[in-house]
Write a protein that holds these residues in place. Sequence first.
Motif, mmCIF file in Angstrom:
data_model
loop_
_atom_site.group_PDB
_atom_site.id
_atom_site.type_symbol
_atom_site.label_atom_id
_atom_site.label_comp_id
_atom_site.label_asym_id
_atom_site.label_seq_id
_atom_site.Cartn_x
_atom_site.Cartn_y
_atom_site.Cartn_z
ATOM 1 N N GLU A 111 0.813 -1.362 0.040
ATOM 2 C CA GLU A 111 -0.087 0.041 -0.007
ATOM 3 C C GLU A 111 0.923 1.115 -0.108
ATOM 4 O O GLU A 111 0.668 2.179 -0.808
ATOM 5 C CB GLU A 111 -1.051 0.125 1.143
ATOM 6 C CG GLU A 111 -2.207 -0.884 1.047
ATOM 7 C CD GLU A 111 -2.864 -1.180 2.320
ATOM 8 O OE1 GLU A 111 -2.590 -0.513 3.353
ATOM 9 O OE2 GLU A 111 -3.827 -2.071 2.596
ATOM 10 N N GLU A 112 2.089 1.066 0.791
ATOM 11 C CA GLU A 112 2.897 2.318 0.947
ATOM 12 C C GLU A 112 3.620 2.532 -0.473
ATOM 13 O O GLU A 112 3.495 3.676 -1.097
ATOM 14 C CB GLU A 112 3.932 2.050 1.733
ATOM 15 C CG GLU A 112 5.097 3.266 1.830
ATOM 16 C CD GLU A 112 4.259 4.647 2.464
ATOM 17 O OE1 GLU A 112 4.879 5.528 2.122
ATOM 18 O OE2 GLU A 112 3.234 4.468 3.130
ATOM 19 N N LYS A 114 2.066 1.969 -3.381
ATOM 20 C CA LYS A 114 1.170 2.442 -4.294
ATOM 21 C C LYS A 114 0.913 3.893 -4.053
ATOM 22 O O LYS A 114 0.720 4.552 -5.044
ATOM 23 C CB LYS A 114 -0.289 1.771 -3.883
ATOM 24 C CG LYS A 114 -0.288 0.083 -4.625
ATOM 25 C CD LYS A 114 -1.711 -0.569 -4.339
ATOM 26 C CE LYS A 114 -1.547 -1.988 -4.808
ATOM 27 N NZ LYS A 114 -2.950 -2.463 -4.386
ATOM 28 N N ARG A 115 0.948 4.230 -2.797
ATOM 29 C CA ARG A 115 0.723 5.839 -2.469
ATOM 30 C C ARG A 115 1.970 6.510 -3.028
ATOM 31 O O ARG A 115 1.889 7.636 -3.559
ATOM 32 C CB ARG A 115 0.721 5.817 -1.119
ATOM 33 C CG ARG A 115 -0.703 5.662 -0.405
ATOM 34 C CD ARG A 115 -0.805 6.035 1.038
ATOM 35 N NE ARG A 115 0.213 5.367 1.962
ATOM 36 C CZ ARG A 115 0.095 4.538 2.679
ATOM 37 N NH1 ARG A 115 -0.994 3.838 2.842
ATOM 38 N NH2 ARG A 115 0.944 4.002 3.494
ATOM 39 N N VAL A 116 2.968 5.931 -3.154
ATOM 40 C CA VAL A 116 4.401 6.574 -3.511
ATOM 41 C C VAL A 116 4.476 6.757 -5.034
ATOM 42 O O VAL A 116 4.551 7.645 -5.461
ATOM 43 C CB VAL A 116 5.701 5.930 -3.076
ATOM 44 C CG1 VAL A 116 6.912 6.287 -3.996
ATOM 45 C CG2 VAL A 116 6.058 5.851 -1.576
ATOM 46 N N GLU A 117 4.010 5.521 -5.517
ATOM 47 C CA GLU A 117 3.761 5.615 -7.122
ATOM 48 C C GLU A 117 2.720 6.671 -7.461
ATOM 49 O O GLU A 117 2.927 7.423 -8.504
ATOM 50 C CB GLU A 117 3.478 4.562 -7.630
ATOM 51 C CG GLU A 117 4.691 3.337 -7.757
ATOM 52 C CD GLU A 117 5.756 4.114 -8.460
ATOM 53 O OE1 GLU A 117 5.378 4.555 -9.728
ATOM 54 O OE2 GLU A 117 6.756 3.640 -8.058
ATOM 55 N N LYS A 118 1.716 6.773 -6.737
ATOM 56 C CA LYS A 118 0.558 7.754 -7.044
ATOM 57 C C LYS A 118 1.092 9.153 -6.773
ATOM 58 O O LYS A 118 0.696 9.800 -7.815
ATOM 59 C CB LYS A 118 -0.745 7.623 -6.229
ATOM 60 C CG LYS A 118 -1.685 8.479 -6.318
ATOM 61 C CD LYS A 118 -3.185 8.203 -5.483
ATOM 62 C CE LYS A 118 -4.282 9.189 -5.760
ATOM 63 N NZ LYS A 118 -5.003 8.862 -4.641
ATOM 64 N N ARG A 119 1.670 9.584 -5.932
ATOM 65 C CA ARG A 119 2.334 10.772 -5.425
ATOM 66 C C ARG A 119 3.433 11.180 -6.530
ATOM 67 O O ARG A 119 3.398 12.124 -6.984
ATOM 68 C CB ARG A 119 2.974 10.631 -4.137
ATOM 69 C CG ARG A 119 3.604 11.978 -3.798
ATOM 70 C CD ARG A 119 2.505 13.162 -3.903
ATOM 71 N NE ARG A 119 3.142 14.485 -3.486
ATOM 72 C CZ ARG A 119 2.721 15.615 -3.813
ATOM 73 N NH1 ARG A 119 1.580 15.789 -4.380
ATOM 74 N NH2 ARG A 119 3.320 16.891 -3.452
ATOM 75 N N GLU A 122 1.564 12.273 -9.643
ATOM 76 C CA GLU A 122 1.075 13.461 -9.454
ATOM 77 C C GLU A 122 2.118 14.656 -9.610
ATOM 78 O O GLU A 122 1.886 15.723 -10.264
ATOM 79 C CB GLU A 122 0.324 13.774 -8.129
ATOM 80 C CG GLU A 122 -0.726 12.992 -7.794
ATOM 81 C CD GLU A 122 -1.325 12.892 -6.517
ATOM 82 O OE1 GLU A 122 -0.573 13.549 -5.436
ATOM 83 O OE2 GLU A 122 -2.287 12.520 -6.174
#
Length: 141
Positions: A111-112, A114-119, A122
């Motif tokens: 999950e972390e 995924k959040r890093v990739e999303k950020r 962005e």
Amino acid sequence: MASTSTSPDTSATSPSPKKYNLRNPLPLSASQEQEVKQMYHKRVRARCAPEIKAFAECAVNRTVTATWVCRQQRLAMNACMITHANNREEEDRAREEWFATHEERRRAKEEELKRVEKRRAEVITMMRQDEERRRQEGQGK
């Protein structure tokens, strides 16, 4: 002939209980072993929390003098730590806890990521928009 076929079968089954330990079903990498050790030491510190707290309170605002002024608290803390640190059962419990929470930690790590990739996506989008804005400003002059 039948006796020779049964002897390899028994030898094949006898090493497997030795090979697989229920408390440690898989060989761990060095980093995984380090995680187990951290959990183990955390458990030991939790058991010796009152002794550690007493020594810490005594050692406040002391440097070298803490060695002999807080000798009684230091010895009590060290005795507690040694008692619990030499306990093989505590290490086994930490290992079991590591295996029990392995999937949870793996999911949290995914999950972390995924959040890093999303950020990251962005930030790349914002940088491209900024470059486009600067390019348009440069052409307008």
